[in-house]
Design a protein around this motif. Structure first.
Motif, PDB file in Angstrom:
ATOM      1  N   TYR A 379      -4.529 -19.982  46.752  1.00 39.88           N
ATOM      2  CA  TYR A 379      -3.162 -20.526  47.002  1.00 39.88           C
ATOM      3  C   TYR A 379      -2.173 -20.184  45.916  1.00 39.88           C
ATOM      4  O   TYR A 379      -2.531 -19.950  44.919  1.00 39.88           O
ATOM      5  CB  TYR A 379      -3.314 -22.396  46.938  1.00 39.88           C
ATOM      6  CG  TYR A 379      -3.975 -22.884  45.583  1.00 39.88           C
ATOM      7  CD1 TYR A 379      -3.069 -23.057  44.533  1.00 39.88           C
ATOM      8  CD2 TYR A 379      -5.144 -22.930  45.200  1.00 39.88           C
ATOM      9  CE1 TYR A 379      -3.428 -23.351  43.308  1.00 39.88           C
ATOM     10  CE2 TYR A 379      -5.614 -23.176  44.119  1.00 39.88           C
ATOM     11  CZ  TYR A 379      -4.527 -23.718  43.119  1.00 39.88           C
ATOM     12  OH  TYR A 379      -5.136 -24.092  42.036  1.00 39.88           O
ATOM     13  N   ARG A 380      -0.941 -20.474  46.355  1.00 35.67           N
ATOM     14  CA  ARG A 380       0.337 -20.272  45.511  1.00 35.67           C
ATOM     15  C   ARG A 380       0.926 -21.532  45.471  1.00 35.67           C
ATOM     16  O   ARG A 380       1.337 -22.443  46.295  1.00 35.67           O
ATOM     17  CB  ARG A 380       1.128 -19.187  45.946  1.00 35.67           C
ATOM     18  CG  ARG A 380       0.287 -17.780  46.228  1.00 35.67           C
ATOM     19  CD  ARG A 380       1.138 -16.696  46.682  1.00 35.67           C
ATOM     20  NE  ARG A 380       0.662 -15.353  46.780  1.00 35.67           N
ATOM     21  CZ  ARG A 380       0.460 -14.519  46.056  1.00 35.67           C
ATOM     22  NH1 ARG A 380       0.945 -14.778  44.958  1.00 35.67           N
ATOM     23  NH2 ARG A 380      -0.274 -13.419  46.286  1.00 35.67           N
ATOM     24  N   TYR A 381       1.765 -21.691  44.191  1.00 33.66           N
ATOM     25  CA  TYR A 381       2.675 -22.595  44.069  1.00 33.66           C
ATOM     26  C   TYR A 381       4.112 -22.646  44.801  1.00 33.66           C
ATOM     27  O   TYR A 381       4.516 -21.264  44.886  1.00 33.66           O
ATOM     28  CB  TYR A 381       3.009 -23.138  42.526  1.00 33.66           C
ATOM     29  CG  TYR A 381       2.042 -23.621  41.885  1.00 33.66           C
ATOM     30  CD1 TYR A 381       1.293 -24.890  42.040  1.00 33.66           C
ATOM     31  CD2 TYR A 381       1.081 -22.744  40.978  1.00 33.66           C
ATOM     32  CE1 TYR A 381       0.473 -25.300  41.276  1.00 33.66           C
ATOM     33  CE2 TYR A 381       0.120 -22.969  40.084  1.00 33.66           C
ATOM     34  CZ  TYR A 381      -0.384 -24.428  40.395  1.00 33.66           C
ATOM     35  OH  TYR A 381      -1.493 -24.916  39.624  1.00 33.66           O
ATOM     36  N   LYS A 382       4.514 -23.476  45.550  1.00 34.22           N
ATOM     37  CA  LYS A 382       5.837 -23.381  46.015  1.00 34.22           C
ATOM     38  C   LYS A 382       7.005 -23.564  45.370  1.00 34.22           C
ATOM     39  O   LYS A 382       6.951 -24.501  44.543  1.00 34.22           O
ATOM     40  CB  LYS A 382       5.912 -24.153  47.647  1.00 34.22           C
ATOM     41  CG  LYS A 382       4.561 -23.924  48.320  1.00 34.22           C
ATOM     42  CD  LYS A 382       4.944 -24.424  49.850  1.00 34.22           C
ATOM     43  CE  LYS A 382       5.922 -24.022  50.613  1.00 34.22           C
ATOM     44  NZ  LYS A 382       6.156 -24.323  51.831  1.00 34.22           N
TER      45      LYS A 382
END
Length: 382
Positions: A379-382
């Motif tokens: 996952y990646r931070y938005k």
């Protein structure tokens, strides 16, 4: 040595003191009030404490239970000498029931089998009770020993799927009370252990596997009728027509059949006949009139009872398949390797619903498991 005419009570662990249905059934199968039941604390790290606790519970339900001092952790005792003591063997042989408490199943086999794998006199006495019509009960570790193969030093479920298993390490010989054709596992739904049963069954050639949940028991008669009693249920895994792609370096299986047997249900291991519990007798589901229509998916199929929820949601649904995913910590070894569990209905899939509670019995869902590659990072931070 003769075909056993007795019964087995195979408990998935975590048996509560107030689960009268299971405790009473053990005492009844041993002859009722005053029944002599030999309690083996062999699996426990504290055999005297937990052995006495089990004796007290059995006696609370009418038994006349007694302690069998055969345990490698029992202070001041030589377990090998005790296991071949003729007087102790005679005392066990005179009982109408045997109970193996939980702990480490490796301690049971180490205590009751000689180094060459032969049976000690006390274990022969246990078999004598079983062959003569008595009951053999066991919880957790005491359930694991019921099949001829048992988990020994098992890795976590997902790690086992990723890394495989080795005879003599993750698995070892059990005591085989249920016979050589059925594999048994315990703590099943709570710990997502159904997934670890399949690689063992494939490796050792088992076609049928029974996994029992906590605070629940399977009663297996001499005629090989199985009845589920207690709090929850059991999973039945059938690999009669399952295949695996040997060219793949990762674990996979196709066309396994999985059924959920709920409390009160019965199943015969020989005829494969199923009888629903009385509250489901008129509750056979009509596949043309499903109660649900939304897609079924879980991203943690190995979670607490996740497989049961998925199976129940699929069998009473217009959807024909459901998907569960299993993956681990992104920092683990082989973090990119996960598994897809695809459950699908076939023409032979059947469901029953209870008239008394929101509960299902589910028969013959197809299960295909195949490896998947997960993207990094997850996952990646938005």
């Amino acid at each position: 040595m003769g075909t056993p005419t007795g019964s087995l009570v195979i408990i998935g662990g975590g048996l509560r003191a107030d689960n009268a249905e299971v405790w009473q059934r053990i005492v009844e199968l041993a002859g009722g009030k005053g029944a002599r039941i030999a309690v083996f604390p062999s699996a426990s790290i504290k055999p005297e404490k937990y052995g006495q606790s089990t004796i007290d519970k059995l006696n609370q339900y009418g038994a006349n239970a007694f302690f069998v001092p055969v345990a490698i952790t029992l202070a001041g005792s030589d377990y090998r000498e005790a296991a071949d003591d003729p007087a102790l063997a005679a005392k066990v042989r005179g009982a109408a029931g045997v109970y193996f408490i939980g702990g480490d199943q490796g301690r049971i086999t180490r205590a009751l089998l000689r180094p060459d794998g032969s049976r000690t006199k006390v274990l022969d006495a246990v078999w004598s009770v079983y062959r003569g019509g008595g009951v053999i009960a066991g919880s957790s570790a005491g359930a694991a020993i019921m099949s001829s193969t048992m988990f020994y030093d098992a890795k976590p479920v997902l790690e086992m799927l990723k890394m495989g298993l080795t005879d003599g390490r993750e698995i070892a010989p059990g005591l085989g009370f249920i016979g050589n054709d059925v594999f048994v596992d315990q703590h099943l739904l709570v710990r997502g252990r159904f997934a670890r049963m399949i690689p063992v069954m494939l490796k050792k050639g088992y076609k049928l596997g029974l996994g029992i949940d906590e605070n629940t028991a399977m009663v297996v008669t001499g005629r090989r009728d199985v009845e589920i009693i207690g709090y929850s249920g059991a999973l039945l895994i059938d690999l009669s027509r399952a295949t695996s792609d040997a060219t793949s370096k990762n674990f996979n299986v196709s066309n396994a059949l999985v059924s959920y047997l709920d409390r009160g249900d019965k199943f015969n291991l020989v005829t494969r006949a199923f009888t629903p519990s009385p509250d489901k007798a008129d509750g056979k589901l009509d596949p043309t009139q499903p109660d649900m229509r939304e897609p079924v998916f879980t991203n943690d199929i190995l979670g607490n009872s996740a497989v049961l929820d998925l199976m129940g949601n699929l069998i009473d649904n217009s959807q024909q398949e459901a998907i569960g995913i299993a993956f681990g910590n992104p920092r683990d070894a082989l973090a990119e390797l996960g598994f897809e569990f695809r459950f699908s209905k076939t023409v032979n899939s059947v469901g029953y619903s209870s008239s008394e509670a929101q509960a299902y019995s589910v028969l013959k869902l197809r299960l295909d498991i195949r490896p998947i590659q997960l993207q990094q990072p997850f996952y990646r931070y938005k």
